[in-house]
Each structure stands twice: as C-alpha cells, then as structure tokens.
Scaffold this active site. Structure first.
Site, PDB file in Angstrom:
ATOM      1  N   PRO A 153       0.834  -1.205   0.000  1.00 47.18           N
ATOM      2  CA  PRO A 153       0.000   0.000   0.000  1.00 47.18           C
ATOM      3  C   PRO A 153       0.875   1.264   0.000  1.00 47.18           C
ATOM      4  CG  PRO A 153      -0.178  -1.178   2.099  1.00 47.18           C
ATOM      5  CD  PRO A 153       0.698  -1.986   1.211  1.00 47.18           C
ATOM      6  N   GLU A 154       0.340   2.331  -0.567  1.00 42.95           N
ATOM      7  CA  GLU A 154       1.088   3.592  -0.643  1.00 42.95           C
ATOM      8  C   GLU A 154       1.508   4.099   0.727  1.00 42.95           C
ATOM      9  OE1 GLU A 154       2.160   6.137  -3.473  1.00 42.95           O
ATOM     10  OE2 GLU A 154       2.503   3.990  -3.614  1.00 42.95           O
ATOM     11  N   GLY A 155       0.678   3.935   1.722  1.00 41.78           N
ATOM     12  CA  GLY A 155       1.021   4.371   3.075  1.00 41.78           C
ATOM     13  C   GLY A 155       0.513   3.381   4.098  1.00 41.78           C
TER      14      GLY A 155
END
Length: 155
Positions: free
Chosen positions: A45-47
């Site tokens: 996931p991106e963050g």
C-alpha cells in the site's frame, strides 16, 4: 506510550540503497518485512502504519490503500539478487509479477485503487513501463544475470 511508525511504498527504495552500500543483512531484513506486507495485501500500500515494537505485517494498518505499480520494491529485489545471487529473490520476483498480472486490463495495466479489494483505477503512471518492467526484465533475463556474474568474477 503507543508509538506508531508511518511508512510508504516509496520507502522500499531504501532496501536497494542498503545493498549498494554493503549493508546486506539489514537490506535482507527490511526486504523480508516489505515482502510480508506484499503477501498480506498482494501489493505494498502507498502508506501504512506499524507499531514501533514490531515489523510484523499482521500488525500494520493501511493509511493510503492505493498502489500505482511502483518500481522500488522490484528494483530492490533485483539489487538483492545481484548482490547475493540467492535464487530466493528470483522466486520473489516471480511472486511479485504474478500479483501485478492481476492488474492486467484489455489495453495494458491499471493502477491498484485499493490493495484490500484489488479494485483497479482507470490510470497508469509511466514509471510502470519505464522502471517497474525494466527491473523485472533485468531480474529474469538469464543472459544479463550470468554476464554480470562473469564480469564480477573477472574483476
């Protein structure tokens, strides 16, 4: 006190930096942590947030659920393979590629809108073609891998 660590998918480049400066043990440890996160969601996931006391992917929570098919983790996998010649990283590369194949659409590939549901976005960043696929090619191209190994042995 509950301390959280925030991280993002771009941070996977750090593994490659560790390889390049010779910190292989730390690079392999961090790679294993990111791989556990990949295996949990099918992508990075991106963050995401992790409790400070653990790097266990089961304790991580998502802050930004998208994944635009970034190259950093594939690049780090390639660099670890080149530094260690451990076929484990080629197998990991195959696993990453199988995941990315789920983003295949009629006209190419699509970014992942949500790693939890694997819902796709109607877009794709150019770095997927120029970087992500390049590192897959380098990782899987046997002629390149053997030529580089022979050059290193001759030096």
């Amino acid at each position: 006190r509950n301390v959280q660590r925030h991280a993002d998918a771009l941070g996977a480049f750090w593994i490659g930096m560790q390889v390049l400066v010779g910190e292989l043990d730390e690079a392999e440890r961090l790679h294993a942590n990111v791989l556990a996160l990949w295996r949990r969601f099918g992508y990075v996931p991106e963050g995401f947030t992790a409790p400070r006391a653990t790097a266990d992917a089961s304790h991580m929570s998502i802050r930004f659920a998208n994944y635009p098919l970034r190259p950093e983790f594939v690049e780090s996998t390639y660099l670890l393979y080149m530094a260690t010649r451990d076929e484990h990283y080629v197998r990991v590369g195959r696993e990453l590629l199988r995941s990315i194949q789920r983003a295949r659409v009629r006209c190419g590939y699509a970014a992942i809108a949500d790693v939890r549901t694997h819902r796709l976005e109607d877009r794709l960043d150019s770095f997927f073609l120029s970087e992500t696929l390049k590192y897959f090619y380098l990782l899987f191209d046997a002629a390149h891998r053997h030529a580089t190994a022979a050059a290193a042995a001759a030096a």
